[in-house]
Design a protein around this motif. Structure first.
Motif, PDB file in Angstrom:
ATOM      1  N   ARG A 163       0.835  -1.222   0.000  1.00  0.00           N
ATOM      2  CA  ARG A 163       0.000   0.000   0.000  1.00  0.00           C
ATOM      3  C   ARG A 163       0.861   1.260   0.000  1.00  0.00           C
ATOM      4  NH1 ARG A 163      -2.453  -2.697   4.314  1.00  0.00           N
ATOM      5  NH2 ARG A 163      -1.608  -1.190   5.810  1.00  0.00           N
ATOM      6  N   GLY A 164       2.172   1.096   0.255  1.00  0.00           N
ATOM      7  CA  GLY A 164       3.053   2.266   0.347  1.00  0.00           C
ATOM      8  C   GLY A 164       2.789   3.075   1.611  1.00  0.00           C
ATOM      9  N   ASP A 165       2.282   2.413   2.655  1.00  0.00           N
ATOM     10  CA  ASP A 165       1.974   3.093   3.923  1.00  0.00           C
ATOM     11  C   ASP A 165       3.216   3.193   4.798  1.00  0.00           C
ATOM     12  OD1 ASP A 165      -0.598   3.891   3.815  1.00  0.00           O
ATOM     13  OD2 ASP A 165      -1.472   2.115   4.745  1.00  0.00           O
ATOM     14  N   GLY A 202       8.951   9.030  -3.597  1.00  0.00           N
ATOM     15  CA  GLY A 202       9.408   8.170  -4.695  1.00  0.00           C
ATOM     16  C   GLY A 202       9.454   6.712  -4.277  1.00  0.00           C
ATOM     17  N   MET A 203       9.972   6.480  -3.082  1.00  0.00           N
ATOM     18  CA  MET A 203      10.062   5.107  -2.574  1.00  0.00           C
ATOM     19  C   MET A 203       8.670   4.501  -2.412  1.00  0.00           C
ATOM     20  SD  MET A 203      12.033   2.646  -1.752  1.00  0.00           S
ATOM     21  CE  MET A 203      13.606   2.593  -0.916  1.00  0.00           C
ATOM     22  N   LYS A 204       7.730   5.289  -1.905  1.00  0.00           N
ATOM     23  CA  LYS A 204       6.347   4.792  -1.731  1.00  0.00           C
ATOM     24  C   LYS A 204       5.755   4.383  -3.083  1.00  0.00           C
ATOM     25  CE  LYS A 204       5.138   7.381   2.435  1.00  0.00           C
ATOM     26  NZ  LYS A 204       4.330   8.446   3.011  1.00  0.00           N
ATOM     27  N   ARG A 205       6.025   5.207  -4.085  1.00  0.00           N
ATOM     28  CA  ARG A 205       5.491   4.917  -5.432  1.00  0.00           C
ATOM     29  C   ARG A 205       6.062   3.590  -5.953  1.00  0.00           C
ATOM     30  NH1 ARG A 205       7.794   8.723  -8.310  1.00  0.00           N
ATOM     31  NH2 ARG A 205       8.965   7.433  -9.751  1.00  0.00           N
ATOM     32  N   TYR A 206       7.382   3.423  -5.795  1.00  0.00           N
ATOM     33  CA  TYR A 206       8.022   2.191  -6.275  1.00  0.00           C
ATOM     34  C   TYR A 206       7.530   0.958  -5.511  1.00  0.00           C
ATOM     35  CZ  TYR A 206      11.313   4.608  -9.366  1.00  0.00           C
ATOM     36  OH  TYR A 206      11.866   5.341 -10.385  1.00  0.00           O
ATOM     37  N   LEU A 207       7.324   1.110  -4.192  1.00  0.00           N
ATOM     38  CA  LEU A 207       6.842  -0.027  -3.404  1.00  0.00           C
ATOM     39  C   LEU A 207       5.452  -0.457  -3.886  1.00  0.00           C
ATOM     40  CD1 LEU A 207       7.941   0.958   0.229  1.00  0.00           C
ATOM     41  CD2 LEU A 207       8.776  -0.988  -1.081  1.00  0.00           C
ATOM     42  N   LYS A 208       4.615   0.525  -4.197  1.00  0.00           N
ATOM     43  CA  LYS A 208       3.258   0.194  -4.689  1.00  0.00           C
ATOM     44  C   LYS A 208       3.348  -0.539  -6.026  1.00  0.00           C
ATOM     45  CE  LYS A 208       0.971   4.221  -2.766  1.00  0.00           C
ATOM     46  NZ  LYS A 208       0.422   5.501  -3.146  1.00  0.00           N
ATOM     47  N   GLU A 247      -0.675  11.297   9.523  1.00  0.00           N
ATOM     48  CA  GLU A 247      -0.570   9.855   9.293  1.00  0.00           C
ATOM     49  C   GLU A 247      -1.438   9.080  10.294  1.00  0.00           C
ATOM     50  OE1 GLU A 247       0.921   6.192   7.609  1.00  0.00           O
ATOM     51  OE2 GLU A 247       0.639   8.238   6.873  1.00  0.00           O
ATOM     52  N   CYS A 248      -1.492   9.575  11.535  1.00  0.00           N
ATOM     53  CA  CYS A 248      -2.346   8.943  12.553  1.00  0.00           C
ATOM     54  C   CYS A 248      -3.809   8.964  12.102  1.00  0.00           C
ATOM     55  CB  CYS A 248      -2.215   9.660  13.895  1.00  0.00           C
ATOM     56  SG  CYS A 248      -0.666   9.283  14.731  1.00  0.00           S
ATOM     57  N   THR A 249      -4.238  10.107  11.582  1.00  0.00           N
ATOM     58  CA  THR A 249      -5.618  10.223  11.083  1.00  0.00           C
ATOM     59  C   THR A 249      -5.867   9.223   9.964  1.00  0.00           C
ATOM     60  OG1 THR A 249      -5.455  12.587  11.568  1.00  0.00           O
ATOM     61  CG2 THR A 249      -7.328  11.898  10.232  1.00  0.00           C
ATOM     62  N   HIS A 250      -4.869   9.111   9.067  1.00  0.00           N
ATOM     63  CA  HIS A 250      -4.954   8.156   7.953  1.00  0.00           C
ATOM     64  C   HIS A 250      -5.084   6.720   8.466  1.00  0.00           C
ATOM     65  CE1 HIS A 250      -3.886   6.005   4.290  1.00  0.00           C
ATOM     66  NE2 HIS A 250      -2.797   5.531   4.862  1.00  0.00           N
ATOM     67  N   LEU A 251      -4.461   6.428   9.621  1.00  0.00           N
ATOM     68  CA  LEU A 251      -4.505   5.081  10.193  1.00  0.00           C
ATOM     69  C   LEU A 251      -5.723   4.872  11.098  1.00  0.00           C
ATOM     70  CD1 LEU A 251      -0.728   4.782  11.237  1.00  0.00           C
ATOM     71  CD2 LEU A 251      -1.816   3.573   9.343  1.00  0.00           C
ATOM     72  N   GLY A 252      -6.571   5.911  11.201  1.00  0.00           N
ATOM     73  CA  GLY A 252      -7.762   5.794  12.055  1.00  0.00           C
ATOM     74  C   GLY A 252      -7.444   5.995  13.529  1.00  0.00           C
ATOM     75  N   LEU A 253      -6.332   6.697  13.817  1.00  0.00           N
ATOM     76  CA  LEU A 253      -5.963   6.975  15.212  1.00  0.00           C
ATOM     77  C   LEU A 253      -6.257   8.446  15.507  1.00  0.00           C
ATOM     78  CD1 LEU A 253      -2.414   5.338  15.085  1.00  0.00           C
ATOM     79  CD2 LEU A 253      -4.443   4.293  16.103  1.00  0.00           C
ATOM     80  N   GLU A 254      -6.699   8.718  16.720  1.00  0.00           N
ATOM     81  CA  GLU A 254      -6.985  10.099  17.095  1.00  0.00           C
ATOM     82  C   GLU A 254      -5.887  10.588  18.035  1.00  0.00           C
ATOM     83  OE1 GLU A 254     -10.623  12.670  19.151  1.00  0.00           O
ATOM     84  OE2 GLU A 254     -10.672  10.485  19.218  1.00  0.00           O
ATOM     85  N   VAL A 255      -5.298  11.747  17.697  1.00  0.00           N
ATOM     86  CA  VAL A 255      -4.293  12.335  18.588  1.00  0.00           C
ATOM     87  C   VAL A 255      -4.999  13.386  19.434  1.00  0.00           C
ATOM     88  CG1 VAL A 255      -2.099  13.570  18.755  1.00  0.00           C
ATOM     89  CG2 VAL A 255      -2.447  11.920  16.916  1.00  0.00           C
ATOM     90  N   LEU A 256      -5.102  13.125  20.736  1.00  0.00           N
ATOM     91  CA  LEU A 256      -5.817  14.022  21.637  1.00  0.00           C
ATOM     92  C   LEU A 256      -4.914  15.148  22.126  1.00  0.00           C
ATOM     93  CD1 LEU A 256      -7.549  11.253  23.785  1.00  0.00           C
ATOM     94  CD2 LEU A 256      -8.573  12.532  21.904  1.00  0.00           C
ATOM     95  N   GLN A 257      -5.530  16.270  22.465  1.00  0.00           N
ATOM     96  CA  GLN A 257      -4.766  17.415  22.970  1.00  0.00           C
ATOM     97  C   GLN A 257      -4.096  17.062  24.300  1.00  0.00           C
ATOM     98  OE1 GLN A 257      -7.631  20.576  23.238  1.00  0.00           O
ATOM     99  NE2 GLN A 257      -7.314  21.158  21.110  1.00  0.00           N
ATOM    100  N   PRO A 258      -3.079  17.851  24.671  1.00  0.00           N
ATOM    101  CA  PRO A 258      -2.428  17.591  25.958  1.00  0.00           C
ATOM    102  C   PRO A 258      -3.435  17.740  27.101  1.00  0.00           C
ATOM    103  CG  PRO A 258      -1.315  19.365  24.759  1.00  0.00           C
ATOM    104  CD  PRO A 258      -2.502  18.979  23.965  1.00  0.00           C
TER     105      PRO A 258
END
Length: 278
Positions: free
Chosen positions: A41-43, A54-60, A236-247
């Protein structure tokens, strides 16, 4: 001085604390399907050596399926040998036939689909095909690695002669193979180095594939003082379905922390301007 080793160590610590799992990172299976899916997936944001666009593109395109593919990509994705990547991918995917300069070289080139990628392959060919001793093969490697024209010229005759004598390869074919070697000399990488890099890349990818929250928390902890990186990582966290909460003064630690039984990461206090560990 390699921050990725710290990231791995921190991720393992978080996994042990939050998920009660003890992972022996040096003995994870090198054929883990979830990890290869991540590569395909190039994740690879946060994954050692494989992060660039570029590396992500080649991996896909490559769709890696074995550890050897990762080693090869680490070796090929550099200014010189990049020109061979498309050929490498086309051969792996069966869009182009795998050809060897001579059948006697198949043993050395099989793992890289007939493409010359590593210094070690040159050494192996010189030994198996041209009858070189280990010492001669290493001299050849030095000549290639240091682009020593005088030494190369000396080795050329020895190699062409050896190919004729040991493998019955005619001199024209050996000449053209030598030409290929000289062109390649400028770029060739040593496999042992690429394999070490590839292993750390694989370990980080494995942790990301199986424990994304713990891995991303460790990555962000490592980059706590780099706002540009943190912005990329929170995205990236959002892309993975993770929520980063405020301090939160009641919940935050010094580091970015995983909230148990959730897909949430709590912002680390260390990453806040003017709030230091003291």
């Amino acid at each position: 001085g390699l921050s990725n080793l710290t990231i791995i160590k921190n991720a393992l610590r978080v996994i042990k604390k939050v998920y009660k799992k003890d992972i022996d990172i040096d003995n994870i299976p090198l054929d883990d399907q979830k990890t290869y899916e991540l590569f395909k997936r190039g994740d690879t944001t946060g994954v050692f050596q494989l992060e660039s666009a570029g590396m992500k593109r080649y991996l896909k395109e490559l769709k890696p399926s074995v550890f050897e593919d990762i080693i090869a990509m680490v070796a090929l994705y550099r200014p010189g040998p990049m020109q061979f990547i498309d050929d490498f991918i086309a051969r792996k995917l069966g869009q182009k036939s795998i050809e060897y300069p001579h059948i006697s070289m198949k043993n050395a080139l099989e793992n890289t689909y007939g493409v010359l990628v590593y210094q070690e392959q040159v050494m192996q060919i010189s030994k198996e095909v041209c009858g070189f001793s280990g010492g001669d093969a290493d001299t050849l490697r030095k000549a290639i690695g240091k682009k020593n024209a005088q030494l190369m010229a000396k080795m050329k005759d020895k190699m062409i002669e050896g190919g004729q004598k040991h493998a019955g390869i005619n001199s024209n074919l050996m000449e053209s193979f030598w030409k290929q070697l000289e062109d390649f000399a400028a770029y060739c990488f040593n496999k042992s180095h690429a394999a070490c890099y590839g292993l750390i890349a694989y370990q980080t990818a494995y942790l990301k594939a199986h424990y994304p929250a713990a891995f991303m928390a460790a990555v962000m902890t490592s980059d706590y003082d780099d706002n540009d990186r943190l912005a990329i990582e929170i995205k990236e966290c959002t892309h993975l379905g993770l929520e980063v909460l405020q301090p939160d003064i009641n919940q935050s630690f010094l580091e970015f922390a995983v909230i148990p039984d959730s897909n949430q990461i709590r912002f680390g206090l260390n990453a806040i301007k003017n709030v230091g560990s003291a």
